[in-house]
Design a protein around this motif. Sequence first.
Motif, PDB file in Angstrom:
ATOM      1  N   SER A 152       1.675   6.447  -6.999  1.00 17.53           N
ATOM      2  CA  SER A 152       0.519   7.213  -7.478  1.00 17.53           C
ATOM      3  C   SER A 152       0.764   8.712  -7.377  1.00 17.53           C
ATOM      4  O   SER A 152       0.185   9.496  -8.124  1.00 17.53           O
ATOM      5  N   LYS A 153       1.654   9.135  -6.459  1.00 19.58           N
ATOM      6  CA  LYS A 153       1.992  10.552  -6.333  1.00 19.58           C
ATOM      7  C   LYS A 153       2.645  11.072  -7.617  1.00 19.58           C
ATOM      8  O   LYS A 153       2.433  12.214  -8.019  1.00 19.58           O
ATOM      9  N   ASN A 205       2.430   1.750  -3.399  1.00 19.05           N
ATOM     10  CA  ASN A 205       1.412   2.194  -4.347  1.00 19.05           C
ATOM     11  C   ASN A 205       1.084   3.668  -4.152  1.00 19.05           C
ATOM     12  O   ASN A 205       0.867   4.402  -5.116  1.00 19.05           O
ATOM     13  N   GLU A 206       1.036   4.119  -2.904  1.00 22.06           N
ATOM     14  CA  GLU A 206       0.767   5.530  -2.625  1.00 22.06           C
ATOM     15  C   GLU A 206       1.899   6.413  -3.156  1.00 22.06           C
ATOM     16  O   GLU A 206       1.655   7.467  -3.734  1.00 22.06           O
ATOM     17  N   LYS A 259       0.836  -1.202   0.000  1.00 22.92           N
ATOM     18  CA  LYS A 259       0.000   0.000   0.000  1.00 22.92           C
ATOM     19  C   LYS A 259       0.867   1.247   0.000  1.00 22.92           C
ATOM     20  O   LYS A 259       0.603   2.202  -0.721  1.00 22.92           O
ATOM     21  N   THR A 260       1.915   1.256   0.795  1.00 24.48           N
ATOM     22  CA  THR A 260       2.805   2.407   0.872  1.00 24.48           C
ATOM     23  C   THR A 260       3.494   2.654  -0.466  1.00 24.48           C
ATOM     24  O   THR A 260       3.550   3.791  -0.940  1.00 24.48           O
TER      25      THR A 260
END
Length: 125
Positions: A93-94, A89-90, A86-87
């Motif tokens: 995505s930035k 991916n975040e 998740k980290t």
Amino acid sequence: MNPSKIRIVLKKKLSDKSLINSTIRILLNEIYWMASDTQLKAAIGTYKTLSKLMTKSFEQKKKYVQIQQRQNKSNSPVKNLNTSEKTSNEILSKYDIKETSIHLQISNLNIHLYADDNYSDCLSY
């Protein structure tokens, strides 16, 4: 032209190398431009070419999104991601390019227009 930066980012599909999105950022500190009619026409032509490329990229993006939606419907439900995934991916995505765009930032612009050599006889007194 004083020091400047141009950043070009292309988002491509790995399977067939098709262009999904692109971003061009032109950061100019200062431009002092002595432009003739011909140069002004060339600049407008360049703008039209870039505009066509953006339109083509947008059309490719629509096709890509449709394909992705079909694949998502046909695939089984997505499994839960762990916290490290998740980290990451975040973070990714930035920096993801959501849409095709051209950005031009100019701090100071001085344009001086002058006649082409062909027309200089008409302007002399």
